[in-house]
Design a protein around this motif. Structure first.
Motif, PDB file in Angstrom:
ATOM      1  N   ASP A   7       0.475   3.547  -2.906  1.00  8.21           N
ATOM      2  CA  ASP A   7      -0.021   5.284  -2.775  1.00  8.21           C
ATOM      3  C   ASP A   7       1.261   6.324  -3.359  1.00  8.21           C
TER       4      ASP A   7
ATOM      5  N   TYR B 198      -4.652  -4.460  -8.259  1.00  9.91           N
ATOM      6  CA  TYR B 198      -3.332  -3.726  -8.121  1.00  9.91           C
ATOM      7  C   TYR B 198      -2.624  -3.484  -9.505  1.00  9.91           C
TER       8      TYR B 198
ATOM      9  N   ASP C  76       0.079   3.169   4.741  1.00 12.35           N
ATOM     10  CA  ASP C  76      -0.464   3.705   3.368  1.00 12.35           C
ATOM     11  C   ASP C  76      -0.584   5.303   3.583  1.00 12.35           C
TER      12      ASP C  76
ATOM     13  N   SER D 118       0.743  -1.201  -0.001  1.00 12.60           N
ATOM     14  CA  SER D 118       0.047   0.120  -0.007  1.00 12.60           C
ATOM     15  C   SER D 118       1.064   1.129   0.166  1.00 12.60           C
TER      16      SER D 118
END
Length: 389
Positions: free
Chosen positions: A21, A81, A142, A17
Protein backbone atom coordinates in the motif's frame (compact mmCIF):
# COMPACT_ATOMS: atom_id res chain seq x y z
CA UNK A 1 0.89 -23.64 18.71
CA UNK A 2 -1.25 -23.57 15.57
CA UNK A 3 -2.92 -20.33 16.72
CA UNK A 4 0.50 -18.71 17.18
CA UNK A 5 1.51 -19.72 13.66
CA UNK A 6 -1.82 -18.42 12.33
CA UNK A 7 -1.24 -15.02 13.93
CA UNK A 8 2.32 -14.93 12.55
CA UNK A 9 0.98 -15.72 9.06
CA UNK A 10 -1.65 -12.95 9.28
CA UNK A 11 1.02 -10.49 10.45
CA UNK A 12 3.32 -11.46 7.58
CA UNK A 13 0.59 -10.96 4.98
CA UNK A 14 -0.37 -7.77 6.80
CA UNK A 15 3.22 -6.56 6.41
CA UNK A 16 3.07 -7.41 2.71
CA UNK A 17 -0.12 -5.36 2.37
CA UNK A 18 1.34 -2.47 4.39
CA UNK A 19 4.42 -2.23 2.16
CA UNK A 20 2.39 -2.80 -1.00
CA UNK A 21 0.00 0.00 0.00
CA UNK A 22 2.91 2.35 0.61
CA UNK A 23 3.91 1.57 -2.98
CA UNK A 24 0.69 1.82 -4.95
CA UNK A 25 -1.30 4.21 -2.74
CA UNK A 26 1.71 6.51 -2.81
CA UNK A 27 1.70 6.27 -6.59
CA UNK A 28 -2.06 6.76 -6.91
CA UNK A 29 -1.81 10.04 -4.99
CA UNK A 30 0.15 11.57 -7.91
CA UNK A 31 -0.88 9.62 -11.04
CA UNK A 32 -3.41 12.32 -11.99
CA UNK A 33 -0.94 15.22 -12.16
CA UNK A 34 1.72 12.91 -13.62
CA UNK A 35 -0.55 11.95 -16.53
CA UNK A 36 -1.29 15.64 -17.04
CA UNK A 37 2.44 16.37 -17.07
CA UNK A 38 2.83 13.76 -19.83
CA UNK A 39 0.16 15.49 -21.91
CA UNK A 40 -3.12 13.80 -20.91
CA UNK A 41 -6.28 15.88 -20.53
CA UNK A 42 -8.79 15.72 -17.69
CA UNK A 43 -10.99 13.31 -19.65
CA UNK A 44 -8.10 10.90 -20.19
CA UNK A 45 -7.12 11.07 -16.51
CA UNK A 46 -10.67 10.22 -15.44
CA UNK A 47 -11.00 7.49 -18.05
CA UNK A 48 -7.72 5.83 -17.06
CA UNK A 49 -8.60 5.91 -13.35
CA UNK A 50 -12.12 4.59 -13.93
CA UNK A 51 -11.06 1.92 -16.43
CA UNK A 52 -8.28 0.74 -14.14
CA UNK A 53 -10.67 0.27 -11.23
CA UNK A 54 -13.39 -1.34 -13.34
CA UNK A 55 -10.99 -3.78 -15.03
CA UNK A 56 -9.33 -4.52 -11.70
CA UNK A 57 -12.61 -5.49 -10.06
CA UNK A 58 -14.11 -7.33 -13.04
CA UNK A 59 -11.09 -9.59 -13.48
CA UNK A 60 -11.21 -10.70 -9.85
CA UNK A 61 -14.07 -13.04 -10.68
CA UNK A 62 -12.04 -14.68 -13.46
CA UNK A 63 -8.92 -15.13 -11.34
CA UNK A 64 -10.92 -16.23 -8.30
CA UNK A 65 -12.46 -19.07 -10.32
CA UNK A 66 -9.06 -20.00 -11.78
CA UNK A 67 -7.48 -20.06 -8.33
CA UNK A 68 -10.16 -22.49 -7.11
CA UNK A 69 -9.92 -24.69 -10.19
CA UNK A 70 -6.11 -24.94 -10.09
CA UNK A 71 -5.67 -24.74 -6.27
CA UNK A 72 -2.56 -22.61 -6.98
CA UNK A 73 -3.41 -19.89 -4.50
CA UNK A 74 0.20 -18.99 -3.74
CA UNK A 75 1.05 -18.76 -7.44
CA UNK A 76 -1.78 -16.30 -8.14
CA UNK A 77 -0.88 -14.28 -5.04
CA UNK A 78 2.81 -14.00 -5.97
CA UNK A 79 2.24 -13.23 -9.66
CA UNK A 80 -0.43 -10.67 -8.80
CA UNK A 81 1.74 -8.85 -6.29
CA UNK A 82 4.71 -8.93 -8.68
CA UNK A 83 2.72 -7.22 -11.46
CA UNK A 84 0.99 -4.94 -8.97
CA UNK A 85 4.29 -3.70 -7.52
CA UNK A 86 6.51 -3.79 -10.61
CA UNK A 87 4.26 -1.43 -12.53
CA UNK A 88 4.69 1.41 -10.03
CA UNK A 89 8.44 2.13 -10.23
CA UNK A 90 8.28 1.56 -14.01
CA UNK A 91 6.12 4.71 -14.18
CA UNK A 92 9.36 6.62 -13.61
CA UNK A 93 10.47 5.50 -17.08
CA UNK A 94 7.24 6.35 -18.93
CA UNK A 95 7.83 8.93 -21.65
CA UNK A 96 4.19 9.25 -22.77
CA UNK A 97 0.80 9.24 -21.11
CA UNK A 98 -0.17 6.14 -23.12
CA UNK A 99 2.66 4.10 -21.53
CA UNK A 100 1.83 5.48 -18.08
CA UNK A 101 -1.85 4.61 -18.58
CA UNK A 102 -0.95 1.04 -19.57
CA UNK A 103 1.17 0.68 -16.42
CA UNK A 104 -1.64 2.05 -14.25
CA UNK A 105 -4.06 -0.52 -15.70
CA UNK A 106 -1.39 -3.24 -15.26
CA UNK A 107 -1.07 -2.33 -11.57
CA UNK A 108 -4.84 -2.72 -11.10
CA UNK A 109 -4.77 -6.00 -13.04
CA UNK A 110 -2.10 -7.35 -10.70
CA UNK A 111 -4.35 -6.55 -7.76
CA UNK A 112 -7.20 -8.41 -9.47
CA UNK A 113 -5.00 -11.51 -9.93
CA UNK A 114 -3.87 -11.73 -6.32
CA UNK A 115 -6.82 -10.46 -4.24
CA UNK A 116 -9.15 -13.54 -4.29
CA UNK A 117 -6.26 -15.99 -3.80
CA UNK A 118 -4.71 -13.98 -0.98
CA UNK A 119 -8.02 -13.65 0.87
CA UNK A 120 -8.52 -17.40 0.53
CA UNK A 121 -5.09 -18.00 2.11
CA UNK A 122 -5.93 -15.58 4.91
CA UNK A 123 -9.29 -17.25 5.54
CA UNK A 124 -7.58 -20.46 6.71
CA UNK A 125 -5.49 -18.67 9.34
CA UNK A 126 -8.44 -16.63 10.59
CA UNK A 127 -10.17 -19.84 11.67
CA UNK A 128 -7.71 -19.87 14.59
CA UNK A 129 -7.93 -16.18 15.52
CA UNK A 130 -11.54 -15.39 14.74
CA UNK A 131 -12.49 -14.34 11.23
CA UNK A 132 -13.31 -10.76 12.12
CA UNK A 133 -10.22 -10.10 14.20
CA UNK A 134 -7.91 -11.75 11.66
CA UNK A 135 -9.24 -9.81 8.68
CA UNK A 136 -9.51 -6.69 10.85
CA UNK A 137 -5.83 -6.92 11.81
CA UNK A 138 -4.89 -7.35 8.15
CA UNK A 139 -7.03 -4.36 7.14
CA UNK A 140 -5.54 -2.17 9.91
CA UNK A 141 -2.01 -2.87 8.66
CA UNK A 142 -3.17 -2.27 5.10
CA UNK A 143 -4.50 1.17 6.06
CA UNK A 144 -1.26 2.12 7.82
CA UNK A 145 0.43 1.62 4.45
CA UNK A 146 -2.31 3.62 2.72
CA UNK A 147 -1.58 6.51 5.08
CA UNK A 148 2.20 6.30 4.82
CA UNK A 149 2.41 6.03 1.02
CA UNK A 150 1.04 9.47 0.12
CA UNK A 151 3.05 11.03 2.96
CA UNK A 152 6.28 9.50 1.60
CA UNK A 153 5.52 10.76 -1.89
CA UNK A 154 4.53 14.19 -0.61
CA UNK A 155 7.84 14.41 1.27
CA UNK A 156 9.86 13.49 -1.83
CA UNK A 157 8.00 16.01 -3.98
CA UNK A 158 8.35 18.75 -1.35
CA UNK A 159 12.09 18.18 -1.16
CA UNK A 160 13.00 17.25 -4.74
CA UNK A 161 10.01 18.33 -6.84
CA UNK A 162 10.47 15.34 -9.18
CA UNK A 163 7.65 12.93 -10.04
CA UNK A 164 9.96 10.39 -11.66
CA UNK A 165 12.16 10.26 -8.57
CA UNK A 166 9.06 9.73 -6.41
CA UNK A 167 7.96 6.74 -8.51
CA UNK A 168 11.50 5.34 -8.54
CA UNK A 169 11.76 5.63 -4.75
CA UNK A 170 8.64 3.47 -4.39
CA UNK A 171 10.71 0.54 -5.69
CA UNK A 172 12.09 0.24 -2.14
CA UNK A 173 8.81 -0.70 -0.38
CA UNK A 174 7.87 -2.76 -3.47
CA UNK A 175 10.98 -4.93 -3.12
CA UNK A 176 10.50 -5.23 0.65
CA UNK A 177 6.89 -6.34 0.08
CA UNK A 178 8.04 -9.11 -2.25
CA UNK A 179 10.69 -10.20 0.28
CA UNK A 180 8.00 -10.42 2.97
CA UNK A 181 5.72 -12.33 0.59
CA UNK A 182 8.38 -14.91 -0.30
CA UNK A 183 9.17 -15.25 3.42
CA UNK A 184 5.51 -16.03 4.11
CA UNK A 185 5.49 -18.55 1.25
CA UNK A 186 8.65 -20.26 2.57
CA UNK A 187 7.42 -20.45 6.17
CA UNK A 188 3.80 -21.37 5.40
CA UNK A 189 3.61 -23.22 2.06
CA UNK A 190 0.25 -24.78 3.03
CA UNK A 191 -1.81 -22.19 4.99
CA UNK A 192 -4.84 -24.47 4.86
CA UNK A 193 -3.09 -26.56 7.51
CA UNK A 194 -3.36 -23.60 9.91
CA UNK A 195 -7.14 -23.90 10.04
CA UNK A 196 -9.08 -25.82 12.64
CA UNK A 197 -10.60 -28.00 9.92
CA UNK A 198 -8.50 -29.24 7.05
CA UNK A 199 -10.16 -29.10 3.63
CA UNK A 200 -11.76 -32.33 2.55
CA UNK A 201 -10.37 -33.97 -0.56
CA UNK A 202 -13.94 -34.60 -1.70
CA UNK A 203 -14.86 -30.94 -1.60
CA UNK A 204 -15.15 -29.49 -5.08
CA UNK A 205 -15.01 -25.92 -6.35
CA UNK A 206 -17.62 -26.71 -9.02
CA UNK A 207 -20.61 -26.90 -6.69
CA UNK A 208 -23.08 -24.03 -6.62
CA UNK A 209 -22.32 -21.37 -4.05
CA UNK A 210 -24.67 -21.46 -1.02
CA UNK A 211 -27.94 -19.53 -1.17
CA UNK A 212 -26.94 -17.52 1.90
CA UNK A 213 -23.90 -16.24 0.05
CA UNK A 214 -26.06 -14.86 -2.76
CA UNK A 215 -28.28 -13.02 -0.28
CA UNK A 216 -25.18 -11.67 1.39
CA UNK A 217 -23.84 -10.58 -2.00
CA UNK A 218 -27.05 -8.62 -2.67
CA UNK A 219 -26.70 -6.88 0.69
CA UNK A 220 -23.06 -6.08 -0.10
CA UNK A 221 -24.04 -4.58 -3.45
CA UNK A 222 -26.52 -2.28 -1.68
CA UNK A 223 -23.85 -1.22 0.84
CA UNK A 224 -21.34 -0.42 -1.89
CA UNK A 225 -23.86 1.40 -4.10
CA UNK A 226 -24.88 3.69 -1.25
CA UNK A 227 -21.32 4.76 -0.46
CA UNK A 228 -20.02 7.96 -2.07
CA UNK A 229 -16.36 7.89 -3.02
CA UNK A 230 -14.16 10.32 -1.08
CA UNK A 231 -13.26 12.43 -4.16
CA UNK A 232 -16.93 13.50 -4.31
CA UNK A 233 -16.79 14.48 -0.63
CA UNK A 234 -13.57 16.42 -1.29
CA UNK A 235 -15.19 18.07 -4.32
CA UNK A 236 -18.11 19.20 -2.12
CA UNK A 237 -15.77 20.61 0.54
CA UNK A 238 -13.89 22.68 -2.01
CA UNK A 239 -16.88 23.74 -4.08
CA UNK A 240 -18.76 25.08 -1.06
CA UNK A 241 -15.66 26.67 0.51
CA UNK A 242 -16.55 24.74 3.64
CA UNK A 243 -12.93 24.51 4.72
CA UNK A 244 -9.45 25.52 3.54
CA UNK A 245 -8.11 23.28 0.77
CA UNK A 246 -5.25 22.21 3.04
CA UNK A 247 -7.76 20.64 5.45
CA UNK A 248 -9.19 18.24 2.88
CA UNK A 249 -6.23 15.79 2.92
CA UNK A 250 -6.42 15.90 6.72
CA UNK A 251 -10.07 14.87 6.53
CA UNK A 252 -9.06 11.93 4.36
CA UNK A 253 -6.35 11.01 6.89
CA UNK A 254 -8.99 11.08 9.65
CA UNK A 255 -11.17 8.73 7.60
CA UNK A 256 -8.29 6.31 6.98
CA UNK A 257 -7.25 6.32 10.64
CA UNK A 258 -10.87 5.65 11.63
CA UNK A 259 -10.96 2.85 9.06
CA UNK A 260 -7.92 1.15 10.63
CA UNK A 261 -9.21 1.41 14.21
CA UNK A 262 -12.74 0.36 13.26
CA UNK A 263 -11.46 -2.69 11.39
CA UNK A 264 -9.93 -4.06 14.60
CA UNK A 265 -12.84 -3.18 16.89
CA UNK A 266 -15.66 -4.29 14.60
CA UNK A 267 -13.66 -7.35 13.55
CA UNK A 268 -13.53 -8.50 17.17
CA UNK A 269 -17.22 -7.73 17.65
CA UNK A 270 -18.07 -9.72 14.51
CA UNK A 271 -16.49 -12.82 16.06
CA UNK A 272 -18.91 -12.47 18.98
CA UNK A 273 -22.05 -11.12 17.33
CA UNK A 274 -21.81 -12.25 13.71
CA UNK A 275 -23.50 -10.35 10.88
CA UNK A 276 -25.52 -8.27 13.35
CA UNK A 277 -22.44 -6.09 13.82
CA UNK A 278 -22.24 -5.48 10.06
CA UNK A 279 -25.86 -4.32 10.11
CA UNK A 280 -24.98 -2.04 13.04
CA UNK A 281 -22.01 -0.56 11.16
CA UNK A 282 -24.23 0.19 8.16
CA UNK A 283 -26.85 1.75 10.46
CA UNK A 284 -24.14 4.07 11.82
CA UNK A 285 -22.45 4.92 8.54
CA UNK A 286 -25.64 5.66 6.59
CA UNK A 287 -25.74 9.03 8.41
CA UNK A 288 -22.50 10.13 6.74
CA UNK A 289 -24.28 11.54 3.66
CA UNK A 290 -26.60 14.05 5.39
CA UNK A 291 -23.85 15.06 7.84
CA UNK A 292 -21.16 15.52 5.19
CA UNK A 293 -23.30 17.24 2.56
CA UNK A 294 -25.48 19.43 4.83
CA UNK A 295 -23.39 20.19 7.91
CA UNK A 296 -20.87 22.80 9.02
CA UNK A 297 -17.22 21.89 9.60
CA UNK A 298 -17.81 20.27 12.99
CA UNK A 299 -20.75 18.21 11.68
CA UNK A 300 -18.78 17.28 8.55
CA UNK A 301 -15.97 15.98 10.77
CA UNK A 302 -18.46 13.60 12.45
CA UNK A 303 -19.73 12.57 9.02
CA UNK A 304 -16.20 11.81 7.79
CA UNK A 305 -15.58 9.71 10.91
CA UNK A 306 -18.79 7.74 10.22
CA UNK A 307 -17.67 7.33 6.59
CA UNK A 308 -14.42 5.82 7.91
CA UNK A 309 -16.35 3.59 10.34
CA UNK A 310 -18.37 2.13 7.48
CA UNK A 311 -15.31 1.63 5.31
CA UNK A 312 -13.39 -0.12 8.10
CA UNK A 313 -16.29 -2.47 8.75
CA UNK A 314 -16.67 -3.20 5.04
CA UNK A 315 -12.99 -4.00 4.54
CA UNK A 316 -12.81 -6.37 7.52
CA UNK A 317 -16.21 -7.85 8.39
CA UNK A 318 -17.38 -8.28 4.82
CA UNK A 319 -14.32 -10.32 3.81
CA UNK A 320 -14.55 -12.34 7.04
CA UNK A 321 -18.21 -13.18 6.41
CA UNK A 322 -17.45 -14.62 2.96
CA UNK A 323 -15.17 -17.21 4.60
CA UNK A 324 -17.94 -18.11 7.08
CA UNK A 325 -20.56 -18.50 4.36
CA UNK A 326 -18.62 -20.48 1.76
CA UNK A 327 -16.68 -23.81 1.89
CA UNK A 328 -12.90 -23.43 1.56
CA UNK A 329 -12.78 -25.07 -1.88
CA UNK A 330 -15.06 -22.33 -3.29
CA UNK A 331 -13.62 -19.29 -1.53
CA UNK A 332 -11.48 -18.10 -4.44
CA UNK A 333 -14.59 -18.02 -6.62
CA UNK A 334 -16.64 -16.42 -3.85
CA UNK A 335 -14.05 -13.73 -3.15
CA UNK A 336 -13.67 -13.04 -6.85
CA UNK A 337 -17.43 -12.72 -7.31
CA UNK A 338 -17.80 -10.65 -4.14
CA UNK A 339 -15.03 -8.23 -5.12
CA UNK A 340 -16.28 -7.88 -8.70
CA UNK A 341 -19.87 -7.20 -7.63
CA UNK A 342 -18.83 -4.89 -4.79
CA UNK A 343 -16.47 -2.89 -7.02
CA UNK A 344 -19.00 -2.57 -9.84
CA UNK A 345 -21.72 -1.49 -7.39
CA UNK A 346 -19.38 1.09 -5.82
CA UNK A 347 -18.53 2.41 -9.30
CA UNK A 348 -22.17 2.66 -10.41
CA UNK A 349 -23.40 3.96 -7.05
CA UNK A 350 -20.74 6.68 -6.90
CA UNK A 351 -21.64 7.74 -10.45
CA UNK A 352 -25.35 7.93 -9.58
CA UNK A 353 -24.68 9.90 -6.38
CA UNK A 354 -22.41 12.25 -8.35
CA UNK A 355 -25.05 12.86 -11.04
CA UNK A 356 -27.78 13.41 -8.44
CA UNK A 357 -25.47 15.78 -6.56
CA UNK A 358 -25.19 17.95 -9.67
CA UNK A 359 -28.98 18.14 -10.06
CA UNK A 360 -30.55 17.97 -6.58
CA UNK A 361 -28.44 17.47 -3.46
CA UNK A 362 -31.19 16.01 -1.31
CA UNK A 363 -31.82 13.30 -3.94
CA UNK A 364 -28.16 12.24 -3.71
CA UNK A 365 -28.46 12.04 0.08
CA UNK A 366 -31.77 10.15 -0.11
CA UNK A 367 -30.34 7.62 -2.58
CA UNK A 368 -27.33 6.94 -0.33
CA UNK A 369 -29.44 6.50 2.81
CA UNK A 370 -32.23 4.42 1.25
CA UNK A 371 -29.87 2.01 -0.51
CA UNK A 372 -28.02 1.38 2.75
CA UNK A 373 -31.33 0.80 4.55
CA UNK A 374 -32.09 -1.80 1.87
CA UNK A 375 -28.77 -3.44 2.76
CA UNK A 376 -29.72 -3.65 6.45
CA UNK A 377 -33.05 -5.26 5.56
CA UNK A 378 -31.37 -7.78 3.23
CA UNK A 379 -28.80 -8.68 5.90
CA UNK A 380 -31.66 -9.82 8.17
CA UNK A 381 -32.42 -12.56 5.62
CA UNK A 382 -28.90 -13.99 5.68
CA UNK A 383 -28.61 -17.12 7.82
CA UNK A 384 -24.95 -18.14 8.01
CA UNK A 385 -24.23 -21.82 7.43
CA UNK A 386 -22.27 -23.83 9.94
CA UNK A 387 -18.53 -23.49 9.44
CA UNK A 388 -17.46 -25.58 6.49
CA UNK A 389 -13.93 -26.72 5.84
Amino acid sequence: MRRRHAIAFILLLGLVSLLADVTYEGARSITGPYLALLGAGAGIVGLVAGAGELIGYALRLVFGVLADRTRRYWAFTIVGYALNLLAVPLLALANSWEIAAALIVLERTGKAIRAPARDTLLSHATEQTGRGWGFGLHEAMDQIGALLGPLVVAGILARMGNYRLAFAALAVPAVLAMVALFTARALYPAPEMLGKNRPSASTTSRRLLPRTFWLYLIASVFIAAGYADFPLLAFHFERTNLMPATWIPLMYAVAMATDAITALIFGRLYDRLGLRILALSVALSLFFAPLVFLGNVAVVFVGVVLWGVGLGAQESIMRAAVADLVPSAQRGTAYGLFNAAYGFAWFVGSAIIGLLYESTLWLAIAFSVLVQIAAIITLQLVRPNEATA
